[in-house]
Design a protein around this motif. Structure first.
Motif, PDB file in Angstrom:
ATOM      1  N   ARG A   9       0.842  -1.202   0.000  1.00 49.44           N
ATOM      2  CA  ARG A   9       0.000   0.000   0.000  1.00 49.44           C
ATOM      3  C   ARG A   9       0.873   1.246   0.000  1.00 49.44           C
ATOM      4  NH1 ARG A   9      -2.507  -3.586   3.355  1.00 49.44           N
ATOM      5  NH2 ARG A   9      -4.724  -3.899   2.926  1.00 49.44           N
ATOM      6  N   CYS A  10       0.209   2.378  -0.216  1.00 49.34           N
ATOM      7  CA  CYS A  10       0.885   3.658  -0.021  1.00 49.34           C
ATOM      8  C   CYS A  10       1.420   3.687   1.410  1.00 49.34           C
ATOM      9  CB  CYS A  10      -0.093   4.805  -0.236  1.00 49.34           C
ATOM     10  SG  CYS A  10      -0.761   4.912  -1.906  1.00 49.34           S
ATOM     11  N   ALA A  13      -0.661   4.553   4.510  1.00 52.84           N
ATOM     12  CA  ALA A  13      -1.787   3.670   4.853  1.00 52.84           C
ATOM     13  C   ALA A  13      -1.404   2.574   5.827  1.00 52.84           C
ATOM     14  CB  ALA A  13      -2.364   3.053   3.587  1.00 52.84           C
ATOM     15  N   TYR A  19      -6.335   3.987   9.047  1.00 56.18           N
ATOM     16  CA  TYR A  19      -5.845   4.505   7.763  1.00 56.18           C
ATOM     17  C   TYR A  19      -5.883   3.424   6.683  1.00 56.18           C
ATOM     18  CZ  TYR A  19      -4.094   9.280   8.581  1.00 56.18           C
ATOM     19  OH  TYR A  19      -3.978  10.622   8.798  1.00 56.18           O
ATOM     20  N   THR A  20      -5.551   2.182   7.036  1.00 57.19           N
ATOM     21  CA  THR A  20      -5.562   1.092   6.061  1.00 57.19           C
ATOM     22  C   THR A  20      -6.964   0.923   5.478  1.00 57.19           C
ATOM     23  OG1 THR A  20      -3.751  -0.033   7.200  1.00 57.19           O
ATOM     24  CG2 THR A  20      -5.093  -1.364   5.710  1.00 57.19           C
ATOM     25  N   HIS A  23      -7.790   3.915   3.244  1.00 53.69           N
ATOM     26  CA  HIS A  23      -7.023   3.792   2.009  1.00 53.69           C
ATOM     27  C   HIS A  23      -7.649   2.771   1.066  1.00 53.69           C
ATOM     28  CE1 HIS A  23      -3.907   1.752  -0.430  1.00 53.69           C
ATOM     29  NE2 HIS A  23      -3.368   2.955  -0.549  1.00 53.69           N
ATOM     30  N   TRP A  27     -10.000   6.270  -0.325  1.00 55.15           N
ATOM     31  CA  TRP A  27      -9.073   7.296  -0.819  1.00 55.15           C
ATOM     32  C   TRP A  27      -8.828   7.153  -2.317  1.00 55.15           C
ATOM     33  CZ3 TRP A  27      -3.610   7.891  -2.070  1.00 55.15           C
ATOM     34  CH2 TRP A  27      -3.159   9.221  -1.985  1.00 55.15           C
ATOM     35  N   HIS A 181      -2.084   7.295  -5.569  1.00 57.60           N
ATOM     36  CA  HIS A 181      -1.549   6.036  -5.058  1.00 57.60           C
ATOM     37  C   HIS A 181      -0.181   5.825  -5.716  1.00 57.60           C
ATOM     38  CE1 HIS A 181      -4.973   4.413  -2.824  1.00 57.60           C
ATOM     39  NE2 HIS A 181      -5.751   4.913  -3.761  1.00 57.60           N
ATOM     40  N   CYS A 185       1.482   0.503  -5.196  1.00 53.89           N
ATOM     41  CA  CYS A 185       0.294   0.272  -4.365  1.00 53.89           C
ATOM     42  C   CYS A 185      -0.695  -0.632  -5.094  1.00 53.89           C
ATOM     43  CB  CYS A 185      -0.367   1.595  -4.007  1.00 53.89           C
ATOM     44  SG  CYS A 185      -1.875   1.399  -3.045  1.00 53.89           S
TER      45      CYS A 185
END
Length: 191
Positions: A9-10, A13, A19-20, A23, A27, A181, A185
């Protein structure tokens, strides 16, 4: 180890599960619904000087306090409503930021009265199609661009508040006008 935890992931994230989830589910996903765009613009303004996770964790409370971001209901808020909101611990108790949401609701309605569709207006700053960038790491991603400057300027001209260029760029990322992203990602090509 689950498949979800092994996905690339980014970088941002991976900081925590909240946040995960954001994301992976939201997002940079293109949003075209005018009310949802209005909500995210208002929330982006609330973020000024704070971390985005602070606002995201309070989003449910904001929706409750601000009538699910229905601009027609928000525009009717009185000074007594604002006083009540200043005591609501579920949102940021910042008078200027609260008043900005009420102000922005009135601006949204004024645009509609002028037959200016909010979603069409917002998406016009990216020619109505998502901009997909090719960033290899987070430090390369800008905090503002010509498009975010133009959007902020146009919103200010219409009377909106708490919508500077950096806030607008974050809003554009959040609502999928811009896909930032990183190239590694997993979600980048799944939008």
């Amino acid at each position: 180890m689950s498949e979800q935890s092994t996905l690339t992931r980014c970088e941002w994230a991976n900081k925590n599960a909240f946040y995960t989830k954001y994301h992976d589910e939201e997002w940079a996903k293109p949003e075209h619904n005018s009310i949802n765009l209005f909500e995210m613009l208002c929330l982006s303004g609330q973020q000024a000087g704070l971390s985005w996770i602070t606002i995201l964790k309070k989003r449910h409370n904001y929706r409750k306090a601000f009538c699910n971001f229905n601009p027609y209901k928000i525009a009717k808020f009185t000074s007594n409503d604002i006083k009540k909101l200043l005591t609501d611990t579920g949102i940021l108790r910042n008078r200027n930021k609260i008043e900005a949401i009420v102000n922005n609701a009135k601006c949204y309605i004024a645009m509609e009265k002028q037959k200016e569709n909010f979603s069409d207006f917002i998406w016009s700053f990216v020619d109505h199609k998502q901009i997909v960038n090719n960033w290899h790491n987070m430090k390369d991603i800008p905090t503002e661009t010509e498009a975010s400057h133009a959007l902020a300027k146009a919103l200010k001209k219409r009377g909106f508040k708490y919508i500077g260029s950096t806030i607008c760029y974050s809003f554009m990322q959040t609502c999928g006008l811009i896909n930032d992203h990183t190239v590694d990602c997993f979600y980048r090509n799944n939008i």
